[in-house]
Scaffold this motif. Sequence first.
Motif, mmCIF file in Angstrom:
data_model
loop_
_atom_site.group_PDB
_atom_site.id
_atom_site.type_symbol
_atom_site.label_atom_id
_atom_site.label_comp_id
_atom_site.label_asym_id
_atom_site.label_seq_id
_atom_site.Cartn_x
_atom_site.Cartn_y
_atom_site.Cartn_z
ATOM 1 N N VAL A 142 -14.862 19.681 6.645
ATOM 2 C CA VAL A 142 -13.677 19.349 5.855
ATOM 3 C C VAL A 142 -12.691 20.514 5.827
ATOM 4 N N LYS A 143 -13.219 21.756 5.820
ATOM 5 C CA LYS A 143 -12.322 22.914 5.727
ATOM 6 C C LYS A 143 -11.423 23.063 6.956
ATOM 7 N N SER A 144 -11.798 22.390 8.070
ATOM 8 C CA SER A 144 -10.988 22.514 9.280
ATOM 9 C C SER A 144 -9.868 21.470 9.342
ATOM 10 N N LEU A 145 -9.770 20.580 8.359
ATOM 11 C CA LEU A 145 -8.758 19.522 8.392
ATOM 12 C C LEU A 145 -7.376 20.067 8.025
ATOM 13 N N SER A 146 -6.336 19.436 8.565
ATOM 14 C CA SER A 146 -4.972 19.778 8.152
ATOM 15 C C SER A 146 -4.709 19.147 6.784
ATOM 16 N N GLY A 147 -3.585 19.533 6.175
ATOM 17 C CA GLY A 147 -3.249 19.002 4.859
ATOM 18 C C GLY A 147 -3.218 17.480 4.829
ATOM 19 N N GLY A 148 -2.563 16.886 5.841
ATOM 20 C CA GLY A 148 -2.449 15.434 5.888
ATOM 21 C C GLY A 148 -3.806 14.760 6.091
ATOM 22 N N GLN A 149 -4.626 15.364 6.958
ATOM 23 C CA GLN A 149 -5.961 14.801 7.193
ATOM 24 C C GLN A 149 -6.814 14.893 5.934
ATOM 25 N N ARG A 150 -6.659 15.995 5.217
ATOM 26 C CA ARG A 150 -7.401 16.202 3.967
ATOM 27 C C ARG A 150 -7.068 15.085 2.968
ATOM 28 N N ARG A 151 -5.763 14.753 2.856
ATOM 29 C CA ARG A 151 -5.363 13.690 1.924
ATOM 30 C C ARG A 151 -5.886 12.326 2.369
ATOM 31 N N ARG A 152 -6.016 12.146 3.701
ATOM 32 C CA ARG A 152 -6.587 10.900 4.208
ATOM 33 C C ARG A 152 -8.061 10.799 3.823
ATOM 34 N N LEU A 153 -8.742 11.941 3.869
ATOM 35 C CA LEU A 153 -10.140 11.949 3.419
ATOM 36 C C LEU A 153 -10.202 11.595 1.934
ATOM 37 N N ASP A 154 -9.252 12.126 1.147
ATOM 38 C CA ASP A 154 -9.207 11.787 -0.283
ATOM 39 C C ASP A 154 -9.086 10.277 -0.476
ATOM 40 N N VAL A 155 -8.275 9.639 0.377
ATOM 41 C CA VAL A 155 -8.147 8.187 0.278
ATOM 42 C C VAL A 155 -9.483 7.533 0.627
ATOM 43 N N ALA A 156 -10.118 8.015 1.696
ATOM 44 C CA ALA A 156 -11.408 7.451 2.095
ATOM 45 C C ALA A 156 -12.408 7.537 0.939
ATOM 46 N N LEU A 157 -12.460 8.691 0.263
ATOM 47 C CA LEU A 157 -13.397 8.858 -0.848
ATOM 48 C C LEU A 157 -13.007 7.979 -2.026
ATOM 49 N N GLY A 158 -11.698 7.730 -2.161
ATOM 50 C CA GLY A 158 -11.233 6.874 -3.248
ATOM 51 C C GLY A 158 -11.521 5.394 -3.020
ATOM 52 N N ILE A 159 -11.645 4.975 -1.763
ATOM 53 C CA ILE A 159 -11.811 3.536 -1.503
ATOM 54 C C ILE A 159 -13.207 3.165 -0.997
ATOM 55 N N ILE A 160 -14.084 4.158 -0.809
ATOM 56 C CA ILE A 160 -15.397 3.855 -0.230
ATOM 57 C C ILE A 160 -16.209 2.910 -1.130
ATOM 58 N N GLY A 161 -15.958 2.968 -2.440
ATOM 59 C CA GLY A 161 -16.703 2.106 -3.355
ATOM 60 C C GLY A 161 -16.161 0.684 -3.428
ATOM 61 N N GLY A 162 -15.129 0.379 -2.632
ATOM 62 C CA GLY A 162 -14.533 -0.953 -2.670
ATOM 63 C C GLY A 162 -13.857 -1.260 -3.999
ATOM 64 N N PRO A 163 -12.941 -0.385 -4.459
ATOM 65 C CA PRO A 163 -12.342 -0.546 -5.789
ATOM 66 C C PRO A 163 -11.366 -1.723 -5.859
ATOM 67 N N GLU A 164 -11.211 -2.247 -7.085
ATOM 68 C CA GLU A 164 -10.219 -3.301 -7.314
ATOM 69 C C GLU A 164 -8.860 -2.684 -7.603
ATOM 70 N N LEU A 165 -8.880 -1.437 -8.049
ATOM 71 C CA LEU A 165 -7.660 -0.752 -8.469
ATOM 72 C C LEU A 165 -7.715 0.682 -7.958
ATOM 73 N N VAL A 166 -6.636 1.122 -7.314
ATOM 74 C CA VAL A 166 -6.595 2.485 -6.774
ATOM 75 C C VAL A 166 -5.434 3.256 -7.401
#
Lengths: 271, 277
Positions: free
Chosen positions: B127-151
Amino acid sequence: MTTAQATALPSPTRVGLSRGRIELRQFFRQREQVIFTFTFPAFILVLLASIFNGTYPDGVSVGQVFSASMIGAGIVATSFLNMGVGVALDREDGTLKRLHGTPVTATSYFLGKIVLVAVASLAEVVLLLAVGMALFDVTLPTDPGRWVTFAWVFLLTVVSCSLLGIAISSIARGAQSAAAVTNVPYVALLFMSGVYITLDALPEWMLRVGSLFPIKWAAQGFRSVFLPDSMAVQEAAGSWEHGTTALALGAWCVVGLLLCLVTFRWTNRRG
Amino acid sequence: MDAITVRGLGKSYGDVTAVAGVDLAIRRGEVFALLGPNGAGKTTTVEVLEGHRRRDRGEVSVLGEDPGTAGRAWRARIGIVLQTANDAAELTVRESVRHYAGYYAHPADVDEVIERVGLTEKAGARVKSLSGGQRRRLDVALGIIGGPELVFLDEPTTGFDPEARRQFWALIRSLASTGTTILLTTHYLDEAEALADRVAVIVGGRVVAEGTPATLGGRSQAKATVSWLAEEGPRTMLTDTPTALIAELSRGRELPELTVTRPSLEDTYLELIGETR
């Protein structure tokens, strides 16, 4: 539907163990962490035991005494320093904030930390024993009673110092401040507790201050495990003081737990 | 049923009032943007909705529960995308997404989520090797991995370059197209216009306007500005009936440099936040 989902969520224990695995992976991948927290006590042991030499009556070498004491200091590093800086860092880098937005509970989070501290501390003991056995004539006790002493001293030290570390991380303003706030008392107490300097060289007041804190009792406890009983007379009280050791470390567990409950926060901001 | 309802929400820090009576109703499946200048109370409002902060006053319901008291099951139904986290630096992208999947009862497929956020090529990277934009994409991945109804997305593209922002918008649109309710805070007006079904403007801890990006603050009814180059020089007229005006002016001729403009979302927004200052 909500209830169906609630029952299907992985149990806090399972999540906690999974956190433990991920904590260990992160700990041992962090080079600075491994060098400073993990191998530092072994490094200091080699230095100290090479500078001071000599033997006590009964043929016990100074190196053996340092090795036993350093096991106490080592697991205080893997518990107190590790938690103090680790939890502050989790608060600073967003780990805790992110977890707080998921079904992970504080129980699971701390279960993960317990796994980390337990494994890192046991590994620390193995490392220090290996160094002590290879270089300074340390031998493993054969009497099961001594291993019982080892077990409870280890457990009480790791629990009390982890809890104190977590509490101190809440007082610190960030990870950098936590590193200072934990290391300064740690290093000072290593001197005052007879870990870096043999007990006979310490002034009376330092011994008194040292005996208020867990490191002295941990070091003394491990000396009672790894040194012959004839060495008990070298202690400040002239005996191993197992009862007092258990009482002092146990009291710090209670104080640490109370401090944790009062001070724990998920984020650095208040409100 | 609404995904979020807020009535009279108030929150103060000592003497400073951060939120002074916010009302909101966000429908299920909607992309809703909260706009406002820094310090307007956007983040505090969102943090109360996420359960990260206690409120002083008001009623709040998120997915039918009070975030102040909701438990694990509720948190499994929401996804929070952090914007400043630097955690898990030593793990790989796949390790951290897989680990977070283990928190939920019915997580999405790990590799599928990684692909959706466009990190498949980086799945094995630390994760430490990711660019800023890639890091935020990972944040989205972690936010949606649980299949949320609301983000929840709090200022998700701050610091992005234009291309990264466009890619991120496409990601949010694809998320919205699956019916996920999205609450977004931003101070980029083009972002709100590109993504949001409805927007609310918060200033000084209050909602001062609410509507679709096209109608916010009476924007669609505002007078149009017609400009053209006349023989005597550039001319500009404000009118409610631009079509009729142009028909009358041109009488079949070409009008050089003709433009018809209405206030941009930015004009409307600046007017709204200016009024209340």
